[in-house]
Motif scaffolding. Sequence first.
Motif, mmCIF file in Angstrom:
data_model
loop_
_atom_site.group_PDB
_atom_site.id
_atom_site.type_symbol
_atom_site.label_atom_id
_atom_site.label_comp_id
_atom_site.label_asym_id
_atom_site.label_seq_id
_atom_site.Cartn_x
_atom_site.Cartn_y
_atom_site.Cartn_z
ATOM 1 N N HIS A 133 16.957 8.448 -4.910
ATOM 2 C CA HIS A 133 16.884 7.538 -6.043
ATOM 3 C C HIS A 133 15.804 6.488 -5.787
ATOM 4 N N PHE A 134 15.175 6.060 -6.848
ATOM 5 C CA PHE A 134 14.193 4.989 -6.801
ATOM 6 C C PHE A 134 14.779 3.775 -6.090
ATOM 7 N N GLN A 135 14.032 3.199 -5.166
ATOM 8 C CA GLN A 135 14.499 2.021 -4.437
ATOM 9 C C GLN A 135 13.730 0.794 -4.900
ATOM 10 N N ALA A 186 -5.425 -1.112 5.875
ATOM 11 C CA ALA A 186 -5.441 -0.128 4.787
ATOM 12 C C ALA A 186 -4.125 -0.146 4.011
ATOM 13 N N VAL A 187 -3.010 -0.242 4.717
ATOM 14 C CA VAL A 187 -1.705 -0.310 4.053
ATOM 15 C C VAL A 187 -1.618 -1.584 3.218
ATOM 16 N N GLY A 188 -2.111 -2.689 3.761
ATOM 17 C CA GLY A 188 -2.067 -3.960 3.035
ATOM 18 C C GLY A 188 -2.835 -3.941 1.727
ATOM 19 N N HIS A 189 -3.842 -3.063 1.636
ATOM 20 C CA HIS A 189 -4.656 -2.975 0.416
ATOM 21 C C HIS A 189 -4.308 -1.762 -0.436
ATOM 22 N N SER A 190 -3.207 -1.107 -0.132
ATOM 23 C CA SER A 190 -2.880 0.100 -0.892
ATOM 24 C C SER A 190 -1.362 0.238 -1.042
ATOM 25 N N VAL A 191 -0.745 1.075 -0.247
ATOM 26 C CA VAL A 191 0.685 1.340 -0.409
ATOM 27 C C VAL A 191 1.551 0.124 -0.125
ATOM 28 N N GLY A 192 1.010 -0.864 0.552
ATOM 29 C CA GLY A 192 1.761 -2.089 0.810
ATOM 30 C C GLY A 192 2.145 -2.831 -0.461
ATOM 31 N N TYR A 193 1.471 -2.525 -1.561
ATOM 32 C CA TYR A 193 1.818 -3.155 -2.836
ATOM 33 C C TYR A 193 3.180 -2.681 -3.341
ATOM 34 N N PHE A 194 3.563 -1.464 -2.967
ATOM 35 C CA PHE A 194 4.821 -0.942 -3.491
ATOM 36 C C PHE A 194 5.762 -0.395 -2.425
ATOM 37 N N TRP A 195 5.312 -0.260 -1.183
ATOM 38 C CA TRP A 195 6.193 0.237 -0.129
ATOM 39 C C TRP A 195 6.160 -0.749 1.026
#
Length: 189
Positions: free
Chosen positions: A94-96, A30-39
């Motif tokens: 701050h944005f990382q 699930a992470v690989g197909h979602s938040v993994g794109y940016f986190w």
Amino acid sequence: MPVRLSTTSYVVLGMIALRGPSTPYDLKRAVGHSVGYFWHFPHAQLYSEPDRLTEAGLLDRVSEEDGRRRKTYSLTGDGRDALRAWLASPTDEHFQMRDIAELKLFFNEVGDPADVPRLADEQIAQHRARIAEYEQMVERFGDRPEAGPRMITVELGLEMEYAALRFWQALAKDDLDGLRAARRAGRLA
């Protein structure tokens, strides 16, 4: 003493809140197909963090008696409360951005100057590919009401990819002055 929750803790809690009961393997997919794109973080943490959150009372665990002995985790009321409190709290960090290409660009003065155009071309191709991937997501899911809040992150991802693409294209054309001028004129704001 209360357990200290990390961003990975909240990724685990959030994924289980969205998906329902999940195994660590389910979380990894699930992470690989979602938040993994940016986190980005080591996905091995998705195998250890649920046990830690279970010990803290934020997740419940059911283990298979035989077979693969998979562990399935579900959110407790305390886990949902912790997640909601985190979501409601302001973020003053701050944005990382952890971009290896930017790191290579920073240190390039000790490298070969010919590496910069190759790096720029590589980055242009990668950002175009990611833009195409995000655009496909918008095309597939953008009109679905249930995808609404998650599609906002795709839109932010698209904006960031387009900004990075503009930068690498300007660098490849040796036109950073043109990029700066466009930004000052408000055409990129």
